[in-house]
Structures are given as structure tokens and as C-alpha cells.
Design a protein around this motif. Structure first.
Motif, PDB file in Angstrom:
ATOM      1  N   PRO A 143      -5.486  35.850 -55.617  1.00 30.41           N
ATOM      2  CA  PRO A 143      -4.311  35.035 -55.951  1.00 30.41           C
ATOM      3  C   PRO A 143      -4.430  34.471 -57.360  1.00 30.41           C
ATOM      4  O   PRO A 143      -5.460  33.937 -57.740  1.00 30.41           O
ATOM      5  CB  PRO A 143      -4.358  33.913 -54.904  1.00 30.41           C
ATOM      6  N   ARG A 144      -3.367  34.607 -58.141  1.00 27.59           N
ATOM      7  CA  ARG A 144      -3.388  34.093 -59.521  1.00 27.59           C
ATOM      8  C   ARG A 144      -2.135  33.260 -59.773  1.00 27.59           C
ATOM      9  O   ARG A 144      -2.131  32.056 -59.551  1.00 27.59           O
ATOM     10  CB  ARG A 144      -3.557  35.254 -60.511  1.00 27.59           C
ATOM     11  N   GLY A 145      -1.047  33.869 -60.243  1.00 27.23           N
ATOM     12  CA  GLY A 145       0.138  33.079 -60.542  1.00 27.23           C
ATOM     13  C   GLY A 145       0.669  32.342 -59.327  1.00 27.23           C
ATOM     14  O   GLY A 145       0.605  32.849 -58.202  1.00 27.23           O
ATOM     15  N   VAL A 146       1.207  31.131 -59.549  1.00 24.51           N
ATOM     16  CA  VAL A 146       1.785  30.346 -58.453  1.00 24.51           C
ATOM     17  C   VAL A 146       3.028  29.629 -58.956  1.00 24.51           C
ATOM     18  O   VAL A 146       3.039  29.066 -60.046  1.00 24.51           O
ATOM     19  CB  VAL A 146       0.763  29.338 -57.867  1.00 24.51           C
ATOM     20  N   ARG A 147       4.097  29.694 -58.162  1.00 30.61           N
ATOM     21  CA  ARG A 147       5.343  29.001 -58.466  1.00 30.61           C
ATOM     22  C   ARG A 147       5.885  28.381 -57.178  1.00 30.61           C
ATOM     23  O   ARG A 147       5.590  28.841 -56.077  1.00 30.61           O
ATOM     24  CB  ARG A 147       6.398  29.947 -59.044  1.00 30.61           C
ATOM     25  N   VAL A 148       6.723  27.376 -57.355  1.00 30.95           N
ATOM     26  CA  VAL A 148       7.309  26.662 -56.222  1.00 30.95           C
ATOM     27  C   VAL A 148       8.805  26.931 -56.199  1.00 30.95           C
ATOM     28  O   VAL A 148       9.450  27.017 -57.254  1.00 30.95           O
ATOM     29  CB  VAL A 148       7.027  25.152 -56.337  1.00 30.95           C
ATOM     30  N   SER A 149       9.382  27.075 -55.009  1.00 33.95           N
ATOM     31  CA  SER A 149      10.824  27.272 -54.899  1.00 33.95           C
ATOM     32  C   SER A 149      11.553  26.034 -55.413  1.00 33.95           C
ATOM     33  O   SER A 149      11.011  24.921 -55.382  1.00 33.95           O
ATOM     34  CB  SER A 149      11.212  27.550 -53.444  1.00 33.95           C
ATOM     35  N   PRO A 150      12.777  26.195 -55.907  1.00 37.26           N
ATOM     36  CA  PRO A 150      13.502  25.048 -56.466  1.00 37.26           C
ATOM     37  C   PRO A 150      13.671  23.893 -55.484  1.00 37.26           C
ATOM     38  O   PRO A 150      13.690  22.729 -55.901  1.00 37.26           O
ATOM     39  CB  PRO A 150      14.860  25.654 -56.847  1.00 37.26           C
ATOM     40  N   ASP A 151      13.761  24.186 -54.189  1.00 37.10           N
ATOM     41  CA  ASP A 151      13.914  23.105 -53.218  1.00 37.10           C
ATOM     42  C   ASP A 151      12.572  22.525 -52.760  1.00 37.10           C
ATOM     43  O   ASP A 151      12.531  21.596 -51.960  1.00 37.10           O
ATOM     44  CB  ASP A 151      14.722  23.567 -52.001  1.00 37.10           C
ATOM     45  N   GLY A 152      11.468  23.061 -53.276  1.00 36.94           N
ATOM     46  CA  GLY A 152      10.148  22.534 -52.960  1.00 36.94           C
ATOM     47  C   GLY A 152       9.612  22.923 -51.604  1.00 36.94           C
ATOM     48  O   GLY A 152       8.515  22.495 -51.234  1.00 36.94           O
ATOM     49  N   ARG A 153      10.321  23.756 -50.867  1.00 34.57           N
ATOM     50  CA  ARG A 153       9.906  24.059 -49.495  1.00 34.57           C
ATOM     51  C   ARG A 153       8.934  25.222 -49.394  1.00 34.57           C
ATOM     52  O   ARG A 153       8.197  25.329 -48.411  1.00 34.57           O
ATOM     53  CB  ARG A 153      11.142  24.356 -48.645  1.00 34.57           C
ATOM     54  N   MET A 154       8.958  26.118 -50.374  1.00 32.30           N
ATOM     55  CA  MET A 154       8.108  27.293 -50.335  1.00 32.30           C
ATOM     56  C   MET A 154       7.275  27.393 -51.613  1.00 32.30           C
ATOM     57  O   MET A 154       7.698  26.960 -52.686  1.00 32.30           O
ATOM     58  CB  MET A 154       8.950  28.569 -50.179  1.00 32.30           C
ATOM     59  N   VAL A 155       6.101  27.994 -51.472  1.00 32.66           N
ATOM     60  CA  VAL A 155       5.238  28.257 -52.615  1.00 32.66           C
ATOM     61  C   VAL A 155       5.006  29.762 -52.678  1.00 32.66           C
ATOM     62  O   VAL A 155       4.745  30.392 -51.651  1.00 32.66           O
ATOM     63  CB  VAL A 155       3.894  27.521 -52.482  1.00 32.66           C
ATOM     64  N   TYR A 156       5.116  30.334 -53.871  1.00 33.88           N
ATOM     65  CA  TYR A 156       4.923  31.770 -54.061  1.00 33.88           C
ATOM     66  C   TYR A 156       3.640  32.005 -54.853  1.00 33.88           C
ATOM     67  O   TYR A 156       3.370  31.303 -55.834  1.00 33.88           O
ATOM     68  CB  TYR A 156       6.119  32.377 -54.791  1.00 33.88           C
ATOM     69  N   VAL A 157       2.865  32.996 -54.419  1.00 34.26           N
ATOM     70  CA  VAL A 157       1.562  33.281 -55.025  1.00 34.26           C
ATOM     71  C   VAL A 157       1.443  34.778 -55.298  1.00 34.26           C
ATOM     72  O   VAL A 157       1.666  35.600 -54.402  1.00 34.26           O
ATOM     73  CB  VAL A 157       0.408  32.833 -54.100  1.00 34.26           C
ATOM     74  N   ALA A 158       1.081  35.144 -56.523  1.00 32.97           N
ATOM     75  CA  ALA A 158       0.884  36.550 -56.876  1.00 32.97           C
ATOM     76  C   ALA A 158      -0.459  37.041 -56.345  1.00 32.97           C
ATOM     77  O   ALA A 158      -1.492  36.403 -56.550  1.00 32.97           O
ATOM     78  CB  ALA A 158       0.941  36.728 -58.387  1.00 32.97           C
ATOM     79  N   LEU A 159      -0.442  38.189 -55.669  1.00 33.58           N
ATOM     80  CA  LEU A 159      -1.647  38.808 -55.104  1.00 33.58           C
ATOM     81  C   LEU A 159      -1.863  40.173 -55.744  1.00 33.58           C
ATOM     82  O   LEU A 159      -0.909  40.847 -56.132  1.00 33.58           O
ATOM     83  CB  LEU A 159      -1.505  38.974 -53.588  1.00 33.58           C
ATOM     84  N   SER A 160      -3.122  40.589 -55.821  1.00 34.44           N
ATOM     85  CA  SER A 160      -3.416  41.868 -56.469  1.00 34.44           C
ATOM     86  C   SER A 160      -4.510  42.631 -55.737  1.00 34.44           C
ATOM     87  O   SER A 160      -5.521  42.058 -55.334  1.00 34.44           O
ATOM     88  CB  SER A 160      -3.850  41.644 -57.920  1.00 34.44           C
ATOM     89  N   GLY A 161      -4.302  43.941 -55.618  1.00 36.35           N
ATOM     90  CA  GLY A 161      -5.317  44.817 -55.055  1.00 36.35           C
ATOM     91  C   GLY A 161      -6.137  45.525 -56.108  1.00 36.35           C
ATOM     92  O   GLY A 161      -6.953  46.390 -55.784  1.00 36.35           O
ATOM     93  N   SER A 162      -5.931  45.166 -57.384  1.00 33.68           N
ATOM     94  CA  SER A 162      -6.740  45.748 -58.464  1.00 33.68           C
ATOM     95  C   SER A 162      -8.047  44.975 -58.594  1.00 33.68           C
ATOM     96  O   SER A 162      -8.073  43.754 -58.439  1.00 33.68           O
ATOM     97  CB  SER A 162      -5.976  45.704 -59.789  1.00 33.68           C
TER      98      SER A 162
END
Length: 354
Positions: free
Chosen positions: A80-99
């Protein structure tokens, strides 16, 4: 660029965490994309929170801003590297990599033997209230940095290995487009008006501006050497682009897509993450191997000062009121909390590995 340089750059990128801040939230969307079974005990979320990805620990740390304590650790998936939050604050998004990670000391022949599993690539959607990943959206190959649209409907991911940006609809989990954005794309930001997406190209030394709905290329802007990230003033009139190797921050007039100034950073700076204060008065830049954060007066385009925060700070975020600044220090496995006005370190908080 040859493969050895690519491996070195990936290792340097891996030596840092990412960080995002939001208020807590509640409802969950339907599971439309690839589901994941990573689950943790649901934390009691109250007040403003910070989220920190731990690349080697494969987790997401949740910090409570009121006392800067870690209140939860959520398994999220591979690298997991990049992380962002949804505009309403309810969800968090995380970039995953298989490299795989290839450290600088590893010979090319050894790196080439490491397994690449693109089935592990994607952008995890995390429900922090439930303490688990609820699905993994597509994000192109080896996604690292990405942005969420202002309405929460789209994700824009940079695919460094492919020289493209991938546009994904959140509701359906479908890829809208994959568009060229220059060699080794890195930082991704959505303009305050939500109409454009700006993507930095490390090797191309430029920023590509895309139409946020279609992905159509609108502009390409030459900036400093090896641009990593950028940030916009709240009124959307200017963008500040940090260049790691150039040691500069390029100021861009957004309406005309024209460079209007280049700010030389203090000696030893390696500009990485960029964040602009909510009131638009200051720009803060994390300096990677320089180990510092530098504050810039956004009106005068001059340096205010710098503060030592830790090893290789990359991810950087501000509280909603702009009073506290957080940096994720990869090799130190911690987060530094800074008084944003005085540039004084308040504390350091251990999180997960890398």
C-alpha cells in the motif's frame, strides 16, 4: 530510461508512506468490483482522523487528530502506498501493487527474477468504520499515486510503468479510459473546480492536464526536473509543482496553463509531497531525502522557513483548520506532527513498517 534506473526509482519511491486526513463517516457503498477479505476489528472513530499507509506492513494506520494517537491498524493488501479519502469522509482509498520492490543494491538479474503479480494491483476501498477493505477497484498496472474526483465518482491513478493514467468509475468499478501522460507519471491532483486532472511526469519533466470526464489531453506544461507532486490554491488560480531533482517549486497560472515563477528551494531539498493551507496563504513541501518540510508564502512566492521532521518525508497532510501538519517518514516508521504556523515539531508518532 533503462531498467536499472527504473528499479532504483521504485526503491526510492517505496521508502516513504502516504498520509490523508478527514473527518469520520458512516455508510458503505454496494460491492461492485473485486472484493477483498482483509478485515480488522472495527475502530471507534470520532473526530478528525489521519490515515497512513505502511508499505512493508501491508496495513493502514488510523490516527486520531485530537491527541495524535494510533487508534486502529487495518490490513489492506500488498504494497500500500498512495492514500486518499472520499469527499464525504466515509471511505478511504489505498493504492496496492503486485510489483516487487528492487532496492538499489540488487542486481538487475536478481530483480528480474522477482515475481510480478498484476492481479494484486488495484485501489482498495476501505471502510474505516468497519475496519476492513470492502472491495478492490482496478487502477491500471502498479498504481502508486492517484486522486479522487471532487464528487467522489471517479478515481484517477498514475501508472508509472506504463506512462499512463487510468480513469475509473467508483460506482461500477469500470475503467473509463487509459491515457498517455508522459514517462513515469507520479503525482495526481484534481483542480478545485473539478474540471481537470493534473499528472506529473518524472522523466518528461512536465505536467499533463486532462479533462476530468473524458481523459482528453488539454495541456502539457514543462516544469522542474523530476516533478513528484503538486497542489492548488483553494481558488484554483495557481498550482505549485515540486521537482525532486531540480530542487525547485514551479508556480503555474492554472487558467492559462503557463509557468509564472520558479522558486528555488533551500539547499539539500528534494521536493516530494505538496499541500496548500486551507486559507491559501502557505504551501508546504516535504523534501524526501532532505529530511525537512519547507513552508512557502503563497502570495509572495518566497520561502518562510523549514523544519527537520525525519527520514525521507514524503506523504504530507494538514488538518482541516490548517493548524497541524503531518509528514509520513518511511524509514523511520513514524509520523511527525508539526505546528503549521511556527514550524515547530510537536511530536512523533510510531505507525507501521515503511
Amino acid at each position: 530510461m533503462d531498467q536499472r534506473c527504473m528499479n532504483l526509482l521504485r526503491a526510492l519511491c517505496a521508502a516513504s508512506l502516504s498520509i490523508g486526513i478527514t473527518a469520520c463517516g458512516g455508510e458503505r457503498p454496494a460491492q461492485n468490483a473485486k472484493t477483498a477479505d482483509t478485515t480488522a476489528a472495527a475502530p471507534a472513530l470520532t473526530g478528525e482522523l489521519a490515515y497512513v499507509t505502511n508499505e512493508d506492513g501491508q496495513t493502514l494506520s488510523v490516527l486520531r487528530i485530537s491527541d495524535d494517537s494510533v487508534i486502529a491498524t487495518i490490513p489492506v493488501g500488498t504494497r500500500p502506498r498512495g492514500v486518499r479519502v472520499s469527499p464525504d469522509g466515509r471511505m478511504v482509498y489505498v493504492a496496492l501493487s503486485g510489483s516487487p520492490k528492487c532496492p538499489p543494491t540488487m542486481p538487475d538479474s536478481e530483480c528480474d527474477k522477482l515475481k510480478v503479480d498484476h492481479s494484486l494491483d488495484g485501489v482498495a476501498q476501505v471502510d474505516p468504520a468497519a475496519g476492513k477493505v470492502i472491495r478492490v477497484l482496478p487502477g491500471g498496472t502498479d498504481p502508486e499515486a492517484f486522486a479522487v474526483s471532487n464528487d467522489g465518482a471517479m478515481i484517477y491513478a498514475a501508472n508509472e510503468d506504463a506512462g499512463k493514467a487510468t480513469l475509473v468509475r467508483v460506482d461500477s468499478g469500470t475503467v473509463v479510459a487509459q491515457v498517455p501522460v508522459g514517462a513515469e507519471p507520479e503525482g495526481v491532483r484534481v483542480s478545485p473546480d473539478g474540471k481537470t486532472v493534473w499528472v506529473t511526469s518524472e522523466t518528461g519533466n512536465m505536467v499533463t492536464v486532462l479533462d476530468a470526464q473524458t481523459g482528453r489531453q488539454l495541456h502539457q506544461i514543462k516544469v522542474g526536473k523530476r516533478p513528484r507532486d503538486l497542489g492548488f490554491t483553494p481558488d484554483g488560480k495557481r498550482a505549485f509543482v515540486g521537482a525532486e531533482v531540480g530542487g525547485v517549486v514551479t508556480v503555474v497560472d492554472v487558467p492559462s496553463a503557463r509557468v509564472i515563477k520558479t522558486i528555488t528551494m533551500p539547499e539539500g531539498s528534494r521536493p516530494m509531497g505538496v499541500v496548500v493551507a486551507p486559507n491559501g496563504e502557505r504551501v508546504y513541501v516535504s523534501n524526501g531525502r532532505g529530511g525537512t518540510v519547507t513552508a512557502i508564502d503563497a502570495a509572495a512566492d518566497t520561502i518562510i522557513g523549514s523544519v527537520k521532521v525525519g527520514a525521507r518525508p514524503w506523504g504530507i497532510a494538514l488538518t482541516s483548520d490548517g493548524s497541524k501538519l503531518y509528514t509520513a517518514n518511511g524509514p523511520d516508521n513514524d509520523v511527525t506532527v508539526v505546528d503549521a504556523k511556527t514550524l515547530q515539531v510537536l511530536r512523533r508518532v510510531p505507525v507501521g513498517k515503511m
